[in-house]
Design a protein around this motif. Sequence first.
Motif, PDB file in Angstrom:
ATOM      1  N   LYS A   1      63.326 -32.705 -12.161  1.00  0.00           N
ATOM      2  CA  LYS A   1      62.367 -31.693 -11.737  1.00  0.00           C
ATOM      3  C   LYS A   1      60.975 -32.273 -11.916  1.00  0.00           C
ATOM      4  O   LYS A   1      60.774 -33.245 -12.668  1.00  0.00           O
ATOM      5  CB  LYS A   1      62.529 -30.394 -12.524  1.00  0.00           C
ATOM      6  CG  LYS A   1      62.136 -30.470 -13.978  1.00  0.00           C
ATOM      7  CD  LYS A   1      62.235 -29.087 -14.628  1.00  0.00           C
ATOM      8  CE  LYS A   1      61.824 -29.152 -16.102  1.00  0.00           C
ATOM      9  NZ  LYS A   1      61.867 -27.830 -16.746  1.00  0.00           N
TER      10      LYS A   1
ATOM     11  N   VAL B   1      60.251 -27.941  -8.253  1.00  0.00           N
ATOM     12  CA  VAL B   1      58.837 -28.082  -8.608  1.00  0.00           C
ATOM     13  C   VAL B   1      58.363 -26.888  -9.419  1.00  0.00           C
ATOM     14  O   VAL B   1      58.649 -25.731  -9.081  1.00  0.00           O
ATOM     15  CB  VAL B   1      57.959 -28.208  -7.344  1.00  0.00           C
ATOM     16  CG1 VAL B   1      56.485 -28.297  -7.729  1.00  0.00           C
ATOM     17  CG2 VAL B   1      58.363 -29.419  -6.530  1.00  0.00           C
ATOM     18  N   ASN B   2      57.638 -27.172 -10.498  1.00  0.00           N
ATOM     19  CA  ASN B   2      56.915 -26.140 -11.246  1.00  0.00           C
ATOM     20  C   ASN B   2      55.446 -26.529 -11.276  1.00  0.00           C
ATOM     21  O   ASN B   2      55.111 -27.682 -11.558  1.00  0.00           O
ATOM     22  CB  ASN B   2      57.418 -26.036 -12.688  1.00  0.00           C
ATOM     23  CG  ASN B   2      58.842 -25.536 -12.770  1.00  0.00           C
ATOM     24  OD1 ASN B   2      59.160 -24.502 -12.218  1.00  0.00           O
ATOM     25  ND2 ASN B   2      59.695 -26.287 -13.461  1.00  0.00           N
TER      26      ASN B   2
ATOM     27  N   CYS C   1      46.541 -30.145 -21.940  1.00  0.00           N
ATOM     28  CA  CYS C   1      47.138 -31.468 -21.725  1.00  0.00           C
ATOM     29  C   CYS C   1      46.055 -32.537 -21.565  1.00  0.00           C
ATOM     30  O   CYS C   1      45.155 -32.403 -20.741  1.00  0.00           O
ATOM     31  CB  CYS C   1      48.020 -31.418 -20.488  1.00  0.00           C
ATOM     32  SG  CYS C   1      48.841 -32.980 -20.105  1.00  0.00           S
TER      33      CYS C   1
ATOM     34  N   THR D   1      62.539 -34.969 -16.348  1.00  0.00           N
ATOM     35  CA  THR D   1      61.355 -34.240 -15.888  1.00  0.00           C
ATOM     36  C   THR D   1      60.235 -35.239 -15.621  1.00  0.00           C
ATOM     37  O   THR D   1      59.973 -36.113 -16.451  1.00  0.00           O
ATOM     38  CB  THR D   1      60.889 -33.224 -16.939  1.00  0.00           C
ATOM     39  OG1 THR D   1      61.915 -32.251 -17.147  1.00  0.00           O
ATOM     40  CG2 THR D   1      59.620 -32.507 -16.479  1.00  0.00           C
TER      41      THR D   1
ATOM     42  N   ARG E   1      52.257 -26.104 -13.364  1.00  0.00           N
ATOM     43  CA  ARG E   1      51.898 -25.688 -14.716  1.00  0.00           C
ATOM     44  C   ARG E   1      50.388 -25.485 -14.806  1.00  0.00           C
ATOM     45  O   ARG E   1      49.619 -26.427 -14.579  1.00  0.00           O
ATOM     46  CB  ARG E   1      52.354 -26.736 -15.735  1.00  0.00           C
ATOM     47  CG  ARG E   1      53.874 -26.834 -15.884  1.00  0.00           C
ATOM     48  CD  ARG E   1      54.379 -25.666 -16.699  1.00  0.00           C
ATOM     49  NE  ARG E   1      55.814 -25.574 -16.697  1.00  0.00           N
ATOM     50  CZ  ARG E   1      56.614 -26.174 -17.585  1.00  0.00           C
ATOM     51  NH1 ARG E   1      56.082 -26.944 -18.497  1.00  0.00           N
ATOM     52  NH2 ARG E   1      57.913 -25.988 -17.528  1.00  0.00           N
TER      53      ARG E   1
ATOM     54  N   ALA F   1      60.883 -36.501 -20.625  1.00  0.00           N
ATOM     55  CA  ALA F   1      59.874 -36.327 -19.579  1.00  0.00           C
ATOM     56  C   ALA F   1      59.111 -37.638 -19.424  1.00  0.00           C
ATOM     57  O   ALA F   1      58.751 -38.283 -20.410  1.00  0.00           O
ATOM     58  CB  ALA F   1      58.918 -35.193 -19.940  1.00  0.00           C
TER      59      ALA F   1
ATOM     60  N   ILE G   1      50.779 -30.657 -12.868  1.00  0.00           N
ATOM     61  CA  ILE G   1      49.918 -30.197 -13.955  1.00  0.00           C
ATOM     62  C   ILE G   1      48.465 -30.252 -13.520  1.00  0.00           C
ATOM     63  O   ILE G   1      48.002 -31.245 -12.956  1.00  0.00           O
ATOM     64  CB  ILE G   1      50.130 -31.086 -15.202  1.00  0.00           C
ATOM     65  CG1 ILE G   1      51.610 -31.079 -15.623  1.00  0.00           C
ATOM     66  CG2 ILE G   1      49.241 -30.633 -16.361  1.00  0.00           C
ATOM     67  CD1 ILE G   1      51.951 -32.119 -16.658  1.00  0.00           C
TER      68      ILE G   1
ATOM     69  N   ASN H   1      57.001 -31.340 -12.842  1.00  0.00           N
ATOM     70  CA  ASN H   1      55.955 -30.429 -13.301  1.00  0.00           C
ATOM     71  C   ASN H   1      54.616 -30.932 -12.783  1.00  0.00           C
ATOM     72  O   ASN H   1      54.155 -32.014 -13.178  1.00  0.00           O
ATOM     73  CB  ASN H   1      55.917 -30.363 -14.831  1.00  0.00           C
ATOM     74  CG  ASN H   1      57.073 -29.589 -15.418  1.00  0.00           C
ATOM     75  OD1 ASN H   1      57.670 -28.744 -14.753  1.00  0.00           O
ATOM     76  ND2 ASN H   1      57.403 -29.860 -16.670  1.00  0.00           N
TER      77      ASN H   1
ATOM     78  N   GLU I   1      56.253 -35.581 -15.108  1.00  0.00           N
ATOM     79  CA  GLU I   1      54.958 -34.916 -15.266  1.00  0.00           C
ATOM     80  C   GLU I   1      53.968 -35.574 -14.311  1.00  0.00           C
ATOM     81  O   GLU I   1      53.847 -36.804 -14.273  1.00  0.00           O
ATOM     82  CB  GLU I   1      54.463 -35.062 -16.713  1.00  0.00           C
ATOM     83  CG  GLU I   1      55.455 -34.622 -17.779  1.00  0.00           C
ATOM     84  CD  GLU I   1      55.549 -33.109 -17.911  1.00  0.00           C
ATOM     85  OE1 GLU I   1      54.723 -32.418 -17.292  1.00  0.00           O
ATOM     86  OE2 GLU I   1      56.440 -32.633 -18.641  1.00  0.00           O
TER      87      GLU I   1
ATOM     88  N   SER J   1      58.172 -36.741 -24.405  1.00  0.00           N
ATOM     89  CA  SER J   1      57.440 -37.247 -23.243  1.00  0.00           C
ATOM     90  C   SER J   1      56.989 -38.680 -23.492  1.00  0.00           C
ATOM     91  O   SER J   1      56.490 -39.005 -24.567  1.00  0.00           O
ATOM     92  CB  SER J   1      56.226 -36.357 -22.971  1.00  0.00           C
ATOM     93  OG  SER J   1      55.466 -36.859 -21.896  1.00  0.00           O
TER      94      SER J   1
END
Length: 349
Positions: free
Chosen positions: A292, A328-329, A342, A263, A331, A221, A296, A294, A265, A200
């Motif tokens: 994608k 989309v996720n 995080c 990815t 988290r 990421a 958070i 994430n 974030e 990341s």
Amino acid sequence: MLTNTQDKKDIRKLDLNALADFLKNNGEQAFRAKQIYEWLWKKSAHSFDDMTNLSIKTRELLSENFIINPVVVDHSQISNDGTIKSGFRLHDKHLVEGVLIPADDRMTACVSSQVGCSLTCKFCATGYMDRKRNLDAAEIYDQVVAISRQAEERYQTPLTNIVYMGMGEPLLNYKNVLESVEYITSPKGLGMSPKRITVSTAGIAKMIKKLGDDEVKFRLALSLHAANDEKRAQIMPINDQNNLDVLRDALKYYFHKTKNAVTYEYIVFHNFNDSIKDAEELYRFTKHLPSKVNIIEYNPISEAGYQNTKEDRLEMFGEYLTRKGVNVNIRRSRGKDIDAACGQLANKN
């Protein structure tokens, strides 16, 4: 012959050829280098005495000339959700943190790449620390080994994933990060798949392009957190030198070279970057290459006044992106009660 420990070099800083040359120059057979290398990187030995297929004479030669500077677990905390945060003590007494994040379908190690950080992201506890130094490849590798052992001992489950999302900016420690990935993924090392590793970055365009030139196999990421230059610069000063246009071009170059999806974030802050307009800007930024997102949850820290978005705004934000075809996720935070989530790593017990 060396006798002062301070004068001895960490043997793990030698590559296989340099190790073979040393052995030949000291009357040993060069093939011993492969045996030693296996002890160091496959079996994770921290003592020459452990290298039982070497003669006592060879082990004495190694101990007279080299040391192994192991990373040791200084302390650990276990969250109510099963997350384990560890403080890792380095040979020079510095401390970094790493996290084991257990889930039903994976067991993830989050590792640090620097002691502190120089990027001063306004929402991140590590960003309020001074950067003391880079970790070397062996120090990153040792974190993975220690967290892997925690997974086996506490959950009887092997480590499945590694994320370079702990303390520090990995791309400002480029050489050591890539070397550590090599030791972790090589059949001569831990043999993990590079597809199970994510590095990341806060967004250093020239180094993202270098990842492309090096055709890395691991995942990338980008900590985005706003797809609007004005907002992103408020929370991430690095955006002044690496604005969104520059980052977009670097990511396109990276994808062209590696064919690896990216990815993004995105931490959602209350009344800052959680509106439908923000979601639209995010969609426009992500649509240029396979990716994608994430989303958070934010984990508040004492140094900053940001708050996590409300649940209804989070849902609307995610639903908008999903309707636009974005992968989309959402988290959820893990280890928040022990400052292991995080953005919370700051060497607090």
